[in-house]
Scaffold this active site. Structure first.
Site, mmCIF file in Angstrom:
data_model
loop_
_atom_site.group_PDB
_atom_site.id
_atom_site.type_symbol
_atom_site.label_atom_id
_atom_site.label_comp_id
_atom_site.label_asym_id
_atom_site.label_seq_id
_atom_site.Cartn_x
_atom_site.Cartn_y
_atom_site.Cartn_z
ATOM 1 C CE LYS A 1 0.452 3.452 4.871
ATOM 2 N NZ LYS A 1 0.409 3.491 6.338
ATOM 3 C CG HIS B 1 -5.642 1.683 5.345
ATOM 4 N ND1 HIS B 1 -5.005 2.623 6.324
ATOM 5 C CD2 HIS B 1 -4.377 0.818 5.207
ATOM 6 C CE1 HIS B 1 -3.734 2.432 6.547
ATOM 7 N NE2 HIS B 1 -3.333 1.270 5.894
ATOM 8 N N GLY C 1 3.191 1.736 10.759
ATOM 9 C CA GLY C 1 4.316 2.977 10.396
ATOM 10 C C GLY C 1 4.993 3.200 11.800
ATOM 11 C CG ASN D 1 -1.407 1.559 1.481
ATOM 12 O OD1 ASN D 1 -1.749 2.151 0.559
ATOM 13 N ND2 ASN D 1 -2.181 1.430 2.636
ATOM 14 C CD GLU E 1 -3.136 -2.658 7.434
ATOM 15 O OE1 GLU E 1 -1.966 -2.855 7.007
ATOM 16 O OE2 GLU E 1 -3.847 -1.750 7.231
ATOM 17 C CD GLU F 1 -2.400 5.156 6.909
ATOM 18 O OE1 GLU F 1 -2.362 5.489 5.615
ATOM 19 O OE2 GLU F 1 -1.736 4.688 7.649
ATOM 20 C CB SER G 1 5.579 -2.392 11.881
ATOM 21 O OG SER G 1 5.470 -0.742 12.109
#
Ligand code: PEP
Length: 252
Positions: free
Chosen positions: A13, A96, A172, A11, A166, A98, A211
């Protein structure tokens, strides 16, 4: 019961300009020359899908990071599933964390986006995951299994559904859950899928994301009910991403 091939998905992003096309050419060459025991997918920003689609040949599938829930209409700035299908996308990520956080996407919205993705024949990669507060409060299993139940469309099949677990706090950050926690969560997700799909539940890949890098991929991907990875930062460079793909050489 047949398990599908594992999937390692990147991904990107909101990263990648036209020059990033070189990474796809490199990744495609690496897979072509060395082989891969898993399926390989890159989800670049919308702006690069067309370019990368032309460069990825048969070795790297190209998908999308999001879609609109409606098929067309007055939705300035949004992208429909038909548009993505038209470009050749076979996979669309929905939900996702985010998107859930930055755009207030609820399970209902994620479900509607998955319906749209599946309606045009693409595979919906439905993301779920708990926040650090939810884990510390002991609610991780409840939160995630509820997200899975609510986000999978009523008409979903084992062929057009992938789940990506996730943990929000692992994305991240360089932190990953313990192997025991990953196994516990993936087993719990599989139980939800068993209730919903019966024996065919094992046909659905459950990806781990958060990660993942070449140095921890083997340990994470070897966990029972982990059927691949969703990778952010380490998917941007072909060499790093291929290191994760190569973890499957030893897992089989
Ligand atoms: C992600 O964004 O889906 C993700 C897992 O990111 P990272 O690998 O960078 O943690």
């Amino acid at each position: 019961m047949t398990a599908p091939k594992a999937l390692v998905a990147g991904n990107w992003k909101m990263n990648g300009l036209k020059a990033a096309a070189t990474e796809i050419v490199k990744l495609n060459d690496l897979v072509n020359e060395n082989g891969a025991k898993c399926d390989v997918l890159i989800c670049p920003p919308f702006t690069l899908i067309s370019t990368l689609m032309d460069l990825s040949a048969d070795h790297v599938a190209i998908g999308a990071q999001d879609c609109h829930m409606n098929m067309k209409g007055a939705h300035t700035g949004d992208i429909s599933v038909d548009m993505l299908k038209d470009l050749g996308c076979g996979y669309i990520i929905v939900g996702h964390s985010e998107r859930r956080a930055d755009h207030s996407e609820s399970n209902d919205v994620v479900n509607a986006k998955a319906v749209a993705a599946q309606s045009v024949g693409t595979i919906a990669i439905i993301c779920v995951g708990e926040t650090i507060e939810e884990r510390q409060a002991g609610n991780a299993l409840n939160v995630v299994t509820s997200q899975v139940t609510a986000s999978i469309p009523a008409g979903a099949t084992t062929e057009n559904t992938i789940i990506a677990y996730e943990p929000v706090w692992a994305i991240g950050t360089g932190h990953t859950p313990t192997i025991g926690d990953v196994e516990e969560m993936h087993n719990a997700i599989r139980e939800v899928l068993l209730v919903r799909f019966g024996d065919k539940a094992s046909d659905i890949n459950i990806l781990y994301g958060g990660s993942v890098k070449a140095s921890n991929a083997h340990e994470l991907m070897a966990v029972k009910n982990v059927n691949g990875a969703l990778v952010g930062g380490a998917s941007l460079k072909a060499d790093d991403f291929f290191g994760i793909i190569s973890a499957y050489d030893e897992i089989g």
